[in-house]
Motif scaffolding. Sequence first.
Motif, PDB file in Angstrom:
ATOM      1  N   VAL A   1       0.834  -1.205   0.000  1.00 32.37           N
ATOM      2  CA  VAL A   1       0.000   0.000   0.000  1.00 32.37           C
ATOM      3  C   VAL A   1       0.869   1.255   0.000  1.00 32.37           C
ATOM      4  O   VAL A   1       0.542   2.257  -0.658  1.00 32.37           O
ATOM      5  N   ALA A   2       2.001   1.212   0.708  1.00 37.44           N
ATOM      6  CA  ALA A   2       2.903   2.370   0.695  1.00 37.44           C
ATOM      7  C   ALA A   2       3.472   2.605  -0.696  1.00 37.44           C
ATOM      8  O   ALA A   2       3.646   3.756  -1.119  1.00 37.44           O
ATOM      9  N   ARG A   3       3.747   1.525  -1.418  1.00 39.15           N
ATOM     10  CA  ARG A   3       4.252   1.663  -2.785  1.00 39.15           C
ATOM     11  C   ARG A   3       3.193   2.296  -3.685  1.00 39.15           C
ATOM     12  O   ARG A   3       3.499   3.130  -4.548  1.00 39.15           O
ATOM     13  N   LEU A   4       1.937   1.912  -3.510  1.00 37.22           N
ATOM     14  CA  LEU A   4       0.867   2.520  -4.298  1.00 37.22           C
ATOM     15  C   LEU A   4       0.686   3.986  -3.950  1.00 37.22           C
ATOM     16  O   LEU A   4       0.319   4.790  -4.813  1.00 37.22           O
ATOM     17  N   ARG A   5       0.918   4.345  -2.689  1.00 39.78           N
ATOM     18  CA  ARG A   5       0.843   5.771  -2.323  1.00 39.78           C
ATOM     19  C   ARG A   5       1.931   6.558  -3.047  1.00 39.78           C
ATOM     20  O   ARG A   5       1.735   7.722  -3.405  1.00 39.78           O
ATOM     21  N   GLN A   6       3.095   5.922  -3.239  1.00 36.51           N
ATOM     22  CA  GLN A   6       4.173   6.599  -3.959  1.00 36.51           C
ATOM     23  C   GLN A   6       3.833   6.791  -5.430  1.00 36.51           C
ATOM     24  O   GLN A   6       4.118   7.837  -6.013  1.00 36.51           O
ATOM     25  N   ASP A   7       3.233   5.765  -6.041  1.00 33.44           N
ATOM     26  CA  ASP A   7       2.941   5.817  -7.477  1.00 33.44           C
ATOM     27  C   ASP A   7       1.561   5.212  -7.718  1.00 33.44           C
ATOM     28  O   ASP A   7       1.427   4.028  -8.034  1.00 33.44           O
ATOM     29  N   PRO A   8       0.498   6.018  -7.572  1.00 31.59           N
ATOM     30  CA  PRO A   8      -0.858   5.478  -7.751  1.00 31.59           C
ATOM     31  C   PRO A   8      -1.108   4.936  -9.151  1.00 31.59           C
ATOM     32  O   PRO A   8      -2.022   4.112  -9.341  1.00 31.59           O
ATOM     33  N   ALA A   9      -0.336   5.369 -10.149  1.00 29.18           N
ATOM     34  CA  ALA A   9      -0.566   4.914 -11.514  1.00 29.18           C
ATOM     35  C   ALA A   9      -0.280   3.425 -11.681  1.00 29.18           C
ATOM     36  O   ALA A   9      -0.702   2.819 -12.678  1.00 29.18           O
ATOM     37  N   LEU A  10       0.417   2.801 -10.718  1.00 28.01           N
ATOM     38  CA  LEU A  10       0.723   1.370 -10.826  1.00 28.01           C
ATOM     39  C   LEU A  10      -0.553   0.526 -10.757  1.00 28.01           C
ATOM     40  O   LEU A  10      -0.619  -0.554 -11.347  1.00 28.01           O
TER      41      LEU A  10
END
Length: 219
Positions: free
Chosen positions: A168-177
């Motif tokens: 979830v932290a990674r998605l916060r960094q790059d929501p386009a993923l």
Amino acid sequence: MNPPTPPPATTTAPGVGPAGDSARRRLPLLLAAALFPLSACGIPATGVVEAGEPATGVLEPGRAPTPSPAESVAVPVTAVPLYFVTDGALVAVSRTTPGAADLGSTVLMLFEGPDEEERKRGLTTELPPASVVPTIRTDGAAVVVQLPRSAGSLSGTAVDQLACTVAVARLRQDPALGSAQVTVEQPGGRLAGRSSDDCPTGTAREADRNSGTAGSGGS
């Protein structure tokens, strides 16, 4: 017939007499001639002429400088996703921290466990305390978390806590993923992972409300 008597001789002091009178008459003319170039150049002969703005930046003797008011700077706040455990199930917690939070600092916060307020709400953790940040490698939506040897072997719930927090932290960094896949590499080569699509999204407060609603429905 007696010869004419010559006029009595007069004694003239130095600088007095016709020559001296002539010099005194020339003195004002010489002074005027000397002052004329100064007046022509705009330089006043006498007196003080005030012009322009008063000087700044010079303090009067014995006067302390007045400090300028400090400008208030707003510090950005970041919402950090953490996953803890309540009644054996994962619960998402959003914790705010000043400034930006990368994956490494997020994982360290997770290993520190719930804070006092979160413990009062019944949240626990199955992750052991860790003083060494795990090695985190990212490749787009794929993230690998390599635990240090001091971490030991983790339970399935502890791996889920770590994998969901990082995903979830990674998605916060790059929501386009759109989604993120996390693999947790434990000491000894054991691999486990989880996708962000499989992580619960409800927060601890929502879980409390849901449990209260379920209890009231069963009464």
